[in-house]
Design an enzyme around this catalytic site. Structure first.
Site, PDB file in Angstrom:
ATOM      1  N   CYS A   1       0.888  -1.176   0.000  1.00 46.66           N
ATOM      2  CA  CYS A   1       0.000   0.000   0.000  1.00 46.66           C
ATOM      3  C   CYS A   1       0.917   1.215   0.000  1.00 46.66           C
ATOM      4  CB  CYS A   1      -0.876   0.034   1.243  1.00 46.66           C
ATOM      5  SG  CYS A   1      -1.899  -1.425   1.480  1.00 46.66           S
TER       6      CYS A   1
ATOM      7  N   ASP B   1      -4.210  -3.672  -7.550  1.00 44.32           N
ATOM      8  CA  ASP B   1      -4.798  -3.948  -6.242  1.00 44.32           C
ATOM      9  C   ASP B   1      -3.912  -4.958  -5.498  1.00 44.32           C
ATOM     10  OD1 ASP B   1      -6.436  -5.056  -4.138  1.00 44.32           O
ATOM     11  OD2 ASP B   1      -8.186  -4.239  -5.171  1.00 44.32           O
TER      12      ASP B   1
ATOM     13  N   CYS C   1      -1.948   4.160  10.670  1.00 45.93           N
ATOM     14  CA  CYS C   1      -1.831   5.445  11.338  1.00 45.93           C
ATOM     15  C   CYS C   1      -3.125   5.679  12.107  1.00 45.93           C
ATOM     16  CB  CYS C   1      -1.602   6.545  10.320  1.00 45.93           C
ATOM     17  SG  CYS C   1      -1.348   8.085  11.175  1.00 45.93           S
TER      18      CYS C   1
HETATM   19  C1  LIG Z   1      -1.961   4.575   4.547  1.00 42.61           C
HETATM   20  S1  LIG Z   1      -1.785   4.868   2.883  1.00 42.61           S
HETATM   21  C2  LIG Z   1      -0.121   4.359   2.595  1.00 42.61           C
HETATM   22  C3  LIG Z   1       0.888   5.419   2.903  1.00 42.61           C
HETATM   23  C4  LIG Z   1       2.253   5.097   2.319  1.00 42.61           C
HETATM   24  N1  LIG Z   1       2.736   3.813   2.778  1.00 42.61           N
HETATM   25  C5  LIG Z   1       3.272   6.152   2.669  1.00 42.61           C
HETATM   26  O1  LIG Z   1       4.063   5.974   3.585  1.00 42.61           O
HETATM   27  O2  LIG Z   1       3.291   7.174   1.986  1.00 42.61           O
HETATM   28  C6  LIG Z   1      -2.690   3.547   2.196  1.00 42.61           C
HETATM   29  C7  LIG Z   1      -2.609   3.470   0.673  1.00 42.61           C
HETATM   30  O3  LIG Z   1      -3.179   2.243   0.274  1.00 42.61           O
HETATM   31  C8  LIG Z   1      -3.820   2.425  -0.955  1.00 42.61           C
HETATM   32  N2  LIG Z   1      -4.747   1.291  -1.147  1.00 42.61           N
HETATM   33  C9  LIG Z   1      -6.025   1.172  -0.739  1.00 42.61           C
HETATM   34  N3  LIG Z   1      -6.520  -0.009  -1.105  1.00 42.61           N
HETATM   35  C10 LIG Z   1      -5.535  -0.664  -1.742  1.00 42.61           C
HETATM   36  C11 LIG Z   1      -5.445  -1.932  -2.366  1.00 42.61           C
HETATM   37  N4  LIG Z   1      -6.487  -2.756  -2.386  1.00 42.61           N
HETATM   38  N5  LIG Z   1      -4.287  -2.268  -2.935  1.00 42.61           N
HETATM   39  C12 LIG Z   1      -3.219  -1.425  -2.931  1.00 42.61           C
HETATM   40  N6  LIG Z   1      -3.258  -0.205  -2.386  1.00 42.61           N
HETATM   41  C13 LIG Z   1      -4.391   0.160  -1.782  1.00 42.61           C
HETATM   42  C14 LIG Z   1      -4.471   3.764  -0.810  1.00 42.61           C
HETATM   43  O4  LIG Z   1      -4.775   4.312  -2.062  1.00 42.61           O
HETATM   44  C15 LIG Z   1      -3.373   4.546  -0.062  1.00 42.61           C
HETATM   45  O5  LIG Z   1      -2.544   5.194  -0.965  1.00 42.61           O
END
Ligand SMILES: C[S@@+](CC[C@H](N)C(=O)[O-])C[C@H]1O[C@@H](n2cnc3c(N)ncnc32)[C@H](O)[C@@H]1O
Length: 517
Positions: free
Chosen positions: A330, A379, A453
């Protein structure tokens, strides 16, 4: 999650507190242009040309209506955009400051008013309801936002009461003509008590309803106060300290990218200080972080120290066997991928960074340029189905899961009022699915770090326990505490770790480290 830095030149900005203790806004009205000397707004507002305008009846000049000064006008516009358009203050405000050419102390004042008013909205609304003798929701939205801004100035800054009242009435004259008398009366009633006096009048008793009391005293929704108190083991004093931190301007930390910048030299370069815990952290004391040469040149990035610590914990956890394939499931917008990518470069590893949202995947690519990182816009749950995400393939996997973000409320002033308990079920389902995918992606003996977070136990302990129980593989918890710097206080009994603003000065990051059997 790492949020953007609060805009404005924060070294100059007055700090908001529960009482008038921290505001330094009073000085702002000394030596400032008289109201009306500077135009309030572009286009539809009072004229920009000066204090006197032409009489509509022709020829005779008379004092023009007082205009709203530019910082208050910008703050009002930002607050209104948040409430009217569901905008994010940390995105709309910098654009407005830029458009209006506000810099230095004016920008800091507008920022303080915007962020402070948005953080305190719940309690400001309770006070306005009482002072107006009518539910705040029944007040016309533009007038309601102006009253919130005025009430915030009265109770949380050192702006003199007469300036807070008159500037707000001027504002109401432009956004809700006809309500100036009402606004004046409400604000005079508000000014009859200080912030503590209003809490004493309106908050439920601390003894019989401690959660309700804290919620009103420190302007958080009750369900969030309850969740914090539960995560803190029922310690209401510490819960109060956390709520106070959420109402403060957050610190800005840099991450000196390993191999690309030395944190001590970087601290000298940016006139900051090396961080207390993360080996890469530099604390900034002022300035616009995005404009620093170290940031524009990719030697450092803006990142909360807690985010650095949890990403680093995954990298330093002891691991037997191969260690060249790392995965960030993610990744957007790329803060942790930036740090992990720099560490991977030093260790001869390669990071695969997965992000489902296309624009955020592009941000990850930007944030990791020049590092051994492959970005996949897909995804994360497609592990096993996507040939680029084979099962049992990776040595270290990070799941920085989408979450409520309750651990970084100080960075997102409106977020506490937007989030709802009903957000939890879909989020926790997604968290479990992503963590299960991570456990499929990691090889036997490999490590998965699950990070949020948010300290909400449903997103932390419950998600980790459920996913590890149901994933179909044997999974062991690794004690995460030794993966953080030696001597770091307040890490609890393990094996998971919860960081806290009031203990560590970081966002409230949760970390669980799992080893697949
Ligand atoms: C908490 S943020 C991650 C922050 C990142 N690790 C950073 O330090 O900058 C969660 C991320 O997961 C993504 N996300 C949500 N569902 C997801 C999925 N099914 N597969 C991959 N990414 C996903 C969101 O778009 C978002 O950008």
């Amino acid at each position: 999650m790492t949020g953007p830095a609060e805009p404005g030149r924060f070294s100059d900005a007055p700090r908001g507190g529960r009482s008038g203790d921290a505001g330094r806004g009073g000085d702002r009205d000394r030596g400032r242009p008289e109201r009306g000397e500077r135009p309030g707004r572009r286009g539809d507002g009072p004229p920009r040309e000066g204090r006197f305008g032409a009489d509509r009846r022709g020829g005779v000049r008379r004092p023009a209506r007082p205009a709203v000064d530019l910082p208050r006008h910008v703050a009002y516009q930002a607050i209104a955009a948040v409430h009217r358009d569901d905008a994010y203050a940390n995105l709309v405000l910098p654009a407005m400051l830029r458009d209006e050419g506000l810099t230095g102390r004016d920008a800091a004042f507008a920022t303080e008013l915007t962020y402070g008013t948005l953080r305190h909205t719940g309690t400001l609304d309770a006070i306005i309801t009482d002072a107006a003798g009518r539910d705040v929701q029944r007040i016309d939205p533009p007038v309601r936002d102006a009253l919130r801004l005025g009430t915030y100035q009265l109770l949380h800054t050192r702006v003199p009461a007469h300036a807070a009242v008159s500037s707000t009435v001027d504002l109401v004259r432009t956004v809700g003509p006809g309500a100036t008398g009402f606004a004046n009366a409400v604000l005079r009633e508000v000014a009859g008590r200080d912030a503590d006096g209003w809490v004493a009048k309106l908050a439920p008793s601390e003894e019989t309803d401690p959660i309700g009391h804290l919620a009103l005293a420190y302007s958080h929704p009750q369900w969030i106060v309850r969740a914090f108190a539960e995560a803190l083991g029922g310690d209401l004093r510490e819960t109060a300290r956390l709520l106070i931190e959420d109402n403060e301007r957050p610190p800005v930390h840099l991450c000196a990218r390993p191999g690309l910048a030395d944190p001590v030299a970087l601290a000298d370069e940016v006139r900051g200080a090396p961080g207390a815990f993360s080996p890469y952290a530099v604390y900034l004391s002022g300035g616009a972080p995005g404009e620093l040469a170290a940031v524009t040149e990719g030697r450092a990035h803006v990142q909360d120290e807690g985010s650095q610590l949890v990403a680093n914990a995954l990298a330093v956890a002891p691991l037997d066997g191969p260690d060249g394939r790392w995965l960030d499931l993610c990744a957007g917008p790329g803060g942790k991928a930036g740090l992990l990518g720099a560490l991977a470069a030093e260790r001869g590893a390669r990071l695969t960074a997965v992000e489902v949202a296309e624009h955020r995947a592009r941000l990850v690519a930007q944030a990791t340029r020049g590092l051994p990182v492959t970005v996949l816009n897909t995804d994360g749950r497609t592990v096993g189905a996507d040939p680029k995400l084979p099962e049992g393939h990776f040595d270290r996997v990070l799941v920085d899961a989408p979450c409520t973000g309750l651990g970084s409320l100080r960075r997102r002033p409106e977020s506490r009022w937007r989030r709802q308990p009903s957000d939890l079920p879909p989020l926790t389902r997604l968290q479990r699915e992503l963590l299960t995918a991570a456990l499929r992606a990691v090889r036997p003996g490999g490590l998965v770090a699950y990070v949020t977070c948010s300290p909400h136990t449903v997103e932390t302990h419950v998600t980790v326990t459920e996913a590890s129980r149901r994933c179909g593989f044997p999974v062991d918890f690794v004690d995460a505490r030794p993966l953080l710097p030696a001597g770091m206080p307040g890490l609890g009994d393990g094996p998971t770790v919860q960081l806290w603003p009031q203990r560590h000065g970081t966002d409230a990051m949760f970390l669980a480290v799992l080893r697949r059997g």
